[in-house]
Enzyme design. Structure first.
Site, mmCIF file in Angstrom:
data_model
loop_
_atom_site.group_PDB
_atom_site.id
_atom_site.type_symbol
_atom_site.label_atom_id
_atom_site.label_comp_id
_atom_site.label_asym_id
_atom_site.label_seq_id
_atom_site.Cartn_x
_atom_site.Cartn_y
_atom_site.Cartn_z
ATOM 1 N N TYR A 298 -74.077 -102.954 71.322
ATOM 2 C CA TYR A 298 -75.447 -103.380 71.584
ATOM 3 C C TYR A 298 -76.188 -103.643 70.276
ATOM 4 C CZ TYR A 298 -74.524 -101.390 76.217
ATOM 5 O OH TYR A 298 -73.995 -101.103 77.452
ATOM 6 N N GLU A 368 -89.756 -83.449 87.042
ATOM 7 C CA GLU A 368 -89.907 -84.626 87.900
ATOM 8 C C GLU A 368 -91.309 -85.232 87.834
ATOM 9 O OE1 GLU A 368 -86.680 -84.330 91.455
ATOM 10 O OE2 GLU A 368 -88.330 -82.886 91.567
#
Length: 386
Positions: A298, A368
């Site tokens: 990449y 979360e």
């Protein structure tokens, strides 16, 4: 902004449920079949035009036209998991042995699903078009390259694109941004050393590839110290050396494998060329031969300053000025979001989840509530800063 926050609170339980479902059923790069079905189903529930199997992959593309004129912008999430056995002990741990969402891609996917819900609810305020890109194969699968080479940017007329990633090194509740170079070129190399094997008691009759591999390793590390400026970050790591099967036998071949991380194309070319010449030269000195294979990985993520300003402004609006921090140095990690930025403007930002186990760790289990931050930043950009 108040409506955005209200919608986030409304949909948050569902987004958590979706994230946990994805987390329980992780899929490796370019095999995200069930994940893409979940994504497509969620988008269709809230009225998004949905294209599955884009570029003959598991990619899912969602499209929503606003009620007002404006630009076409995209938001990208990666969907794949890692070949890691989960050790979090969570009740919704991976049900697939040896596969785990240890890099937060389940979060990224759920964040964009939440964004789809928010924008559908507030469509009357949406200017232009929003494209959601659910990408496969970020973990070494070159998913971003596959999609961009298939004409993703041109097909949908994407004028800029936003990406996000959880990051344990940034405190929870904050986001990190950086203008310009954000991540490194991530290339790999393989050096096959051909010597002449023989008995370990008579090394003078052999050409020992194990000894040669040791000298090459030291030569590559010295290359960093003596030919690459300390102001121009470069990392060369030999991660594997394989040779022989018996302690009293000098093998005829050794194989070295590693990674090389650089910033910018000029430094990349120089480091890769010198790696090859150093390996071949040292091998020749000891009468061996070195075959050097380089695989370009990449490229660097290079954030557009203008689009990064949108990210920072959205962060200040949604989180407050004190919770938007500039990332001082580029990461030497790799990220295939770079391929989108070769085709259009964009910015990649970090969502803080620290303190936490690091990325790619079997115990990685972020808070979360980070879902709310990702949804909030992206929705603010889409609705207030088009």
């Amino acid at each position: 902004m108040e409506r955005i926050k209200e919608k986030i609170d409304e949909i948050y339980p569902h987004v958590v449920e979706v994230r946990r479902k994805i987390h329980e059923h992780p899929e490796l790069r370019l095999q995200e079949y069930e994940t893409s079905k979940i994504v497509a189903s969620e988008l269709q529930k809230v009225g998004w035009q949905t294209l599955s199997s884009f570029a003959d992959t598991t990619a899912v593309i969602g499209i929503l036209e606003g009620k007002k004129d404006g630009p076409t912008r995209a938001f990208r999430a990666d969907m794949d998991a890692l070949p890691i056995k989960e050790e979090t002990g969570l009740p919704y741990s991976s049900k697939i042995d040896g596969v785990m969402h240890a890099c937060g891609h389940d979060f990224h996917t759920a964040i964009l699903i939440g964004l789809a819900y928010i924008l559908s609810e507030l469509k009357e305020s949406l200017k232009g078009k929003v494209v959601l890109v659910f990408q496969p194969g970020e973990e070494g699968g070159f998913g971003g390259k596959i999609l961009t080479e298939a004409g993703l940017i041109e097909k949908f007329g994407i004028e800029y694109i936003i990406g996000q990633h959880l990051f344990p090194n940034i405190p929870f509740g904050k986001i990190g941004y950086r203008k310009g170079v954000m991540t490194a070129n991530a290339d790999s190399f393989r050096i096959i050393i051909q010597g002449a094997g023989g008995h370990g008691a008579r090394p003078e009759e052999t050409i020992d590839p194990v000894a040669v591999s040791s000298h090459i390793t030291l030569g590559l590390y010295t290359l960093l110290a003596r030919e690459i400026s300390p102001m121009d970050p470069t990392v060369i790591t030999v991660g594997s050396i394989r040779a022989g099967k018996a302690g009293n036998v000098i093998p005829s071949e050794a194989i070295m494998e590693g990674t090389i991380r650089t910033l910018g194309e000029r430094n990349r070319e120089k480091a890769l060329n010198r790696l090859k010449s150093v390996a071949e030269g040292i091998a020749s000195t000891f009468r061996a031969k070195a075959q050097v294979e380089i695989e370009l990985g990449y490229p660097s993520v290079i954030n557009d300053p203008e689009i990064t300003d949108k990210v920072t402004q959205a962060g200040k609006i949604f989180l407050g000025d004190e919770n938007v921090i500039e990332i001082e140095h580029p990461s030497m990690g790799g990220e295939d979001f770079a391929y989108y930025l070769r085709k259009t403007k964009g910015s990649f930002y970090r969502i803080g989840v620290g303190p936490s186990y690091p990325l790619h760790n079997s115990k990685f289990a972020p808070n979360e509530e980070a879902l709310k931050i990702g949804m909030g930043i992206n929705a603010t950009i889409a609705l207030l800063l088009p």
